[in-house]
Design a protein around this motif. Structure first.
Motif, PDB file in Angstrom:
ATOM      1  N   LYS A 184      52.360  33.851  41.364  1.00  0.00           N
ATOM      2  CA  LYS A 184      51.128  34.275  42.027  1.00  0.00           C
ATOM      3  C   LYS A 184      51.373  34.653  43.485  1.00  0.00           C
ATOM      4  O   LYS A 184      50.777  35.611  44.005  1.00  0.00           O
ATOM      5  CB  LYS A 184      50.072  33.167  41.937  1.00  0.00           C
ATOM      6  CG  LYS A 184      48.686  33.621  42.407  1.00  0.00           C
ATOM      7  CD  LYS A 184      47.614  32.598  42.088  1.00  0.00           C
ATOM      8  CE  LYS A 184      47.610  31.463  43.076  1.00  0.00           C
ATOM      9  NZ  LYS A 184      46.378  30.636  42.997  1.00  0.00           N
ATOM     10  N   GLU A 185      52.255  33.914  44.159  1.00  0.00           N
ATOM     11  CA  GLU A 185      52.546  34.216  45.558  1.00  0.00           C
ATOM     12  C   GLU A 185      53.151  35.608  45.705  1.00  0.00           C
ATOM     13  O   GLU A 185      52.770  36.371  46.608  1.00  0.00           O
ATOM     14  CB  GLU A 185      53.507  33.170  46.132  1.00  0.00           C
ATOM     15  CG  GLU A 185      52.894  31.800  46.355  1.00  0.00           C
ATOM     16  CD  GLU A 185      52.774  30.988  45.059  1.00  0.00           C
ATOM     17  OE1 GLU A 185      53.269  31.462  44.002  1.00  0.00           O
ATOM     18  OE2 GLU A 185      52.182  29.892  45.095  1.00  0.00           O
ATOM     19  N   PHE A 233      42.822  33.598  47.279  1.00  0.00           N
ATOM     20  CA  PHE A 233      44.131  33.277  46.697  1.00  0.00           C
ATOM     21  C   PHE A 233      44.098  31.981  45.886  1.00  0.00           C
ATOM     22  O   PHE A 233      44.594  31.914  44.774  1.00  0.00           O
ATOM     23  CB  PHE A 233      45.173  33.170  47.809  1.00  0.00           C
ATOM     24  CG  PHE A 233      46.546  32.772  47.314  1.00  0.00           C
ATOM     25  CD1 PHE A 233      47.343  33.689  46.655  1.00  0.00           C
ATOM     26  CD2 PHE A 233      47.022  31.479  47.499  1.00  0.00           C
ATOM     27  CE1 PHE A 233      48.604  33.330  46.181  1.00  0.00           C
ATOM     28  CE2 PHE A 233      48.268  31.108  47.041  1.00  0.00           C
ATOM     29  CZ  PHE A 233      49.068  32.034  46.385  1.00  0.00           C
ATOM     30  N   PHE A 259      48.604  28.363  53.542  1.00  0.00           N
ATOM     31  CA  PHE A 259      49.730  29.217  53.164  1.00  0.00           C
ATOM     32  C   PHE A 259      50.082  30.124  54.356  1.00  0.00           C
ATOM     33  O   PHE A 259      49.826  31.333  54.333  1.00  0.00           O
ATOM     34  CB  PHE A 259      49.369  30.066  51.940  1.00  0.00           C
ATOM     35  CG  PHE A 259      48.919  29.262  50.752  1.00  0.00           C
ATOM     36  CD1 PHE A 259      49.838  28.647  49.914  1.00  0.00           C
ATOM     37  CD2 PHE A 259      47.561  29.102  50.487  1.00  0.00           C
ATOM     38  CE1 PHE A 259      49.421  27.898  48.829  1.00  0.00           C
ATOM     39  CE2 PHE A 259      47.135  28.360  49.393  1.00  0.00           C
ATOM     40  CZ  PHE A 259      48.066  27.751  48.567  1.00  0.00           C
ATOM     41  N   LEU A 273      51.833  33.557  53.935  1.00  0.00           N
ATOM     42  CA  LEU A 273      51.024  34.694  53.497  1.00  0.00           C
ATOM     43  C   LEU A 273      50.339  35.351  54.690  1.00  0.00           C
ATOM     44  O   LEU A 273      50.247  36.583  54.766  1.00  0.00           O
ATOM     45  CB  LEU A 273      49.979  34.243  52.475  1.00  0.00           C
ATOM     46  CG  LEU A 273      50.538  33.695  51.149  1.00  0.00           C
ATOM     47  CD1 LEU A 273      49.396  33.252  50.246  1.00  0.00           C
ATOM     48  CD2 LEU A 273      51.402  34.734  50.446  1.00  0.00           C
TER      49      LEU A 273
END
Length: 216
Positions: free
Chosen positions: A55-56, A29, A118, A121
């Protein structure tokens, strides 16, 4: 004219999603960039951001798309009433097919690497993947409980499903994660599954009387 436009948009969205999956699984990522994904998808920046705002959001879409694809096999599975061994064996083999697939191993490596930075995620991955699989296994076990093939009252349905999944994937997933390129044989997968099934039934199987032969 609305239907063709919608179809074109869906095609572009799928192109972006496919490119994002390839880029994220190859680079992770953090190292992946929207420029890399845009080039791989062959679309404009405007088109990419019209499909996914950042992007997330793209990575979350990749996680959910991959997990849905991997768990689709479970949705079509049906238990084998009267044969809990077969039910568990089928579940076990399906679990291994999922967790040992190249995409699943690559996604797992990416998630484990990125989760500390993150955590959201990582949470999305857990909810879309392992949590869904556990719920599906629990549903299969519930039917076995109802007809008296197993008794999981001591720990509960969800804990039993979690335990079974853990036994199935523990050694297999660890070996493949730490030895990239390893592809276990059918015999090896069968061995892992049979150990898990035998251990699970030793703990939760309900003993039944042996069938009486005709001459008895």
């Amino acid at each position: 004219m609305l239907a063709p436009l919608a179809a074109e948009q869906n095609d572009k969205q799928l192109a972006v999603l496919t490119a994002a999956r390839k880029v994220f699984l190859e680079h992770g990522f953090s190292a992946a960039t929207t420029d890399m994904i845009q080039r791989a998808a062959g679309v404009s920046k405007a088109t990419m951001y019209a499909c996914f705002p950042n992007k997330e959001a793209l990575f979350v879409a990749v996680i959910e798309h991959l997990c849905a694809s991997m768990t689709s096999t479970f949705k079509a599975m049906r238990p084998s009433p009267g044969s809990i061994t077969k039910t568990l064996t089928d579940l076990g083999m399906s679990c291994l097919d999922i967790v040992l697939s190249p995409d699943a191993l690559a996604l797992n490596r990416v998630i484990m690497a990125e989760a500390p930075r993150f955590p959201e995620l990582g949470r999305r991955f857990y909810l879309a993947g392992p949590k869904v699989v556990i719920a599906m296994i629990a549903e299969q076990l519930r039917e076995a409980v109802e007809i008296g093939e197993i008794n999981v009252q001591s720990i509960g349905m969800e804990a039993a499903a979690t335990l079974f999944l853990s036994m199935i994937r523990a050694q297999a997933q660890m070996e493949c994660l730490t030895h990239p390129g390893t592809r276990p044989s059918a015999a090896q997968k069968d061995y892992w599954v049979q150990i898990a099934v035998t251990t699970f039934l030793a703990a939760f199987g309900v003993a039944t009387a042996a069938p009486v032969s005709a001459k008895d």
